[in-house]
Design an enzyme around this catalytic site. Sequence first.
Site, PDB file in Angstrom:
ATOM      1  N   ASP A   1      56.125  57.453 118.917  1.00 15.26           N
ATOM      2  CA  ASP A   1      56.590  57.822 120.418  1.00 15.26           C
ATOM      3  C   ASP A   1      55.652  58.982 120.932  1.00 15.26           C
ATOM      4  O   ASP A   1      55.831  59.229 122.171  1.00 15.26           O
ATOM      5  CB  ASP A   1      57.970  58.680 120.316  1.00 15.26           C
ATOM      6  CG  ASP A   1      59.128  57.642 120.403  1.00 15.26           C
ATOM      7  OD1 ASP A   1      58.954  56.551 121.210  1.00 15.26           O
ATOM      8  OD2 ASP A   1      60.254  57.992 120.043  1.00 15.26           O
TER       9      ASP A   1
ATOM     10  N   GLN B   1      65.744  57.752 117.495  1.00 15.76           N
ATOM     11  CA  GLN B   1      66.190  57.693 119.012  1.00 15.76           C
ATOM     12  C   GLN B   1      66.996  59.039 119.138  1.00 15.76           C
ATOM     13  O   GLN B   1      67.821  59.393 118.751  1.00 15.76           O
ATOM     14  CB  GLN B   1      67.201  56.486 118.835  1.00 15.76           C
ATOM     15  CG  GLN B   1      67.819  55.946 120.348  1.00 15.76           C
ATOM     16  CD  GLN B   1      66.543  55.535 121.048  1.00 15.76           C
ATOM     17  OE1 GLN B   1      65.942  54.668 120.473  1.00 15.76           O
ATOM     18  NE2 GLN B   1      66.532  55.983 122.414  1.00 15.76           N
TER      19      GLN B   1
ATOM     20  N   LYS C   1      64.622  47.406 120.435  1.00 13.79           N
ATOM     21  CA  LYS C   1      63.201  47.716 119.499  1.00 13.79           C
ATOM     22  C   LYS C   1      63.222  47.003 118.428  1.00 13.79           C
ATOM     23  O   LYS C   1      62.165  46.311 117.975  1.00 13.79           O
ATOM     24  CB  LYS C   1      63.370  49.205 119.286  1.00 13.79           C
ATOM     25  CG  LYS C   1      63.096  50.014 120.597  1.00 13.79           C
ATOM     26  CD  LYS C   1      63.178  51.601 120.291  1.00 13.79           C
ATOM     27  CE  LYS C   1      63.293  52.320 121.749  1.00 13.79           C
ATOM     28  NZ  LYS C   1      63.483  53.702 121.636  1.00 13.79           N
TER      29      LYS C   1
END
Length: 283
Positions: free
Chosen positions: A120, A97, A53
């Site tokens: 997200d 995460q 990322k």
Amino acid sequence: MSAVKMDGKALSAKVRGGILAETEELKKRGVTPGLAVIIVGNDPASEIYVRNKEKACAECGFYSEKYALPAETTQEELLGLIAELNQSPQVNGILCQMPVPKHIDEQAVIDAIAPEKDVDAFHPVNVGKIMVGNFDFVPCTPAGVMELLAEYGIDPKGKECVVVGRSNIVGKPMAMLLLHKHGTVTVCHSRTEDLAGVCRRADILVAAVGKAAFVTPDMVKDGATVIDVGMNRNAEGKVCGDVDPAVMDKAAYMTPVPGGVGPMTITMLMKNTLKAAKVQHGL
Ligand code: NDP
């Protein structure tokens, strides 16, 4: 007949090129998209995802911040960091995460991220918007699948679409996106009866199960499009999907693993971050 491989790596490079070009234009107007990535503990797979990322942020010309917190971090400390990032003007997107260590409530973390920075698209507000069909952020993996379908000219409209898996991050939002594109959608899970029979009806079959080679040729209709979301390790430790590679001989289109849905997921995260920057600056 062997299926056309749907090349997520190539499409990803193309989309990232477009994001970089748009970022350069935004920078001329004083706006640099920024993403903050938080990782708690040292799960090796998560570390790889976070590294990828960060790499993608650099490729897209973004500003990025990484917070690697020890496994003993308390929920309060983590929520405190998120509260700060919610206020940071340089940070347009925040991602924690998953999975987080067991003593931290995953949903509390998701709920703490400001919906306008939730790139997200896991926050209940964004989940609701996806359901309604009026959304800024699309969950990255299903969004990547939709881009791949569009790139290969596969229109879900009127087609039988079968999604195997009903997780909040893949299966459910995948079903909603296909439905928004007028697919006739069936969602399967571990309690589905005659799974093979249901899968055989699919013109578009999406496997998001988490079991290596779970979808076998007898479960696939001739000429179907097969999307393999799975990321598993086989006995030799090699990354493999949820679909048996022998399905290549039955399908018309199929995503490889690796190099299919995986690269698209991170690219869609970049797209959401760009969108967040634009929305937050009224552009
Ligand atoms: P989850 O474990 O959260 O969900 C798996 C789903 O599969 C569940 O809904 C489960 O059903 C269903 N399932 C399990 N066993 C069976 C069975 N025997 N028959 C039918 N359905 C079954 O996984 P995720 O959705 O998070 O991930 C799925 C896969 O996708 C994993 O391999 C993961 O690594 C990968 N992944 C890949 C990404 C990428 O970028 N390529 C991103 C995210 C995930 P039930 O609900 O009934 O338990």
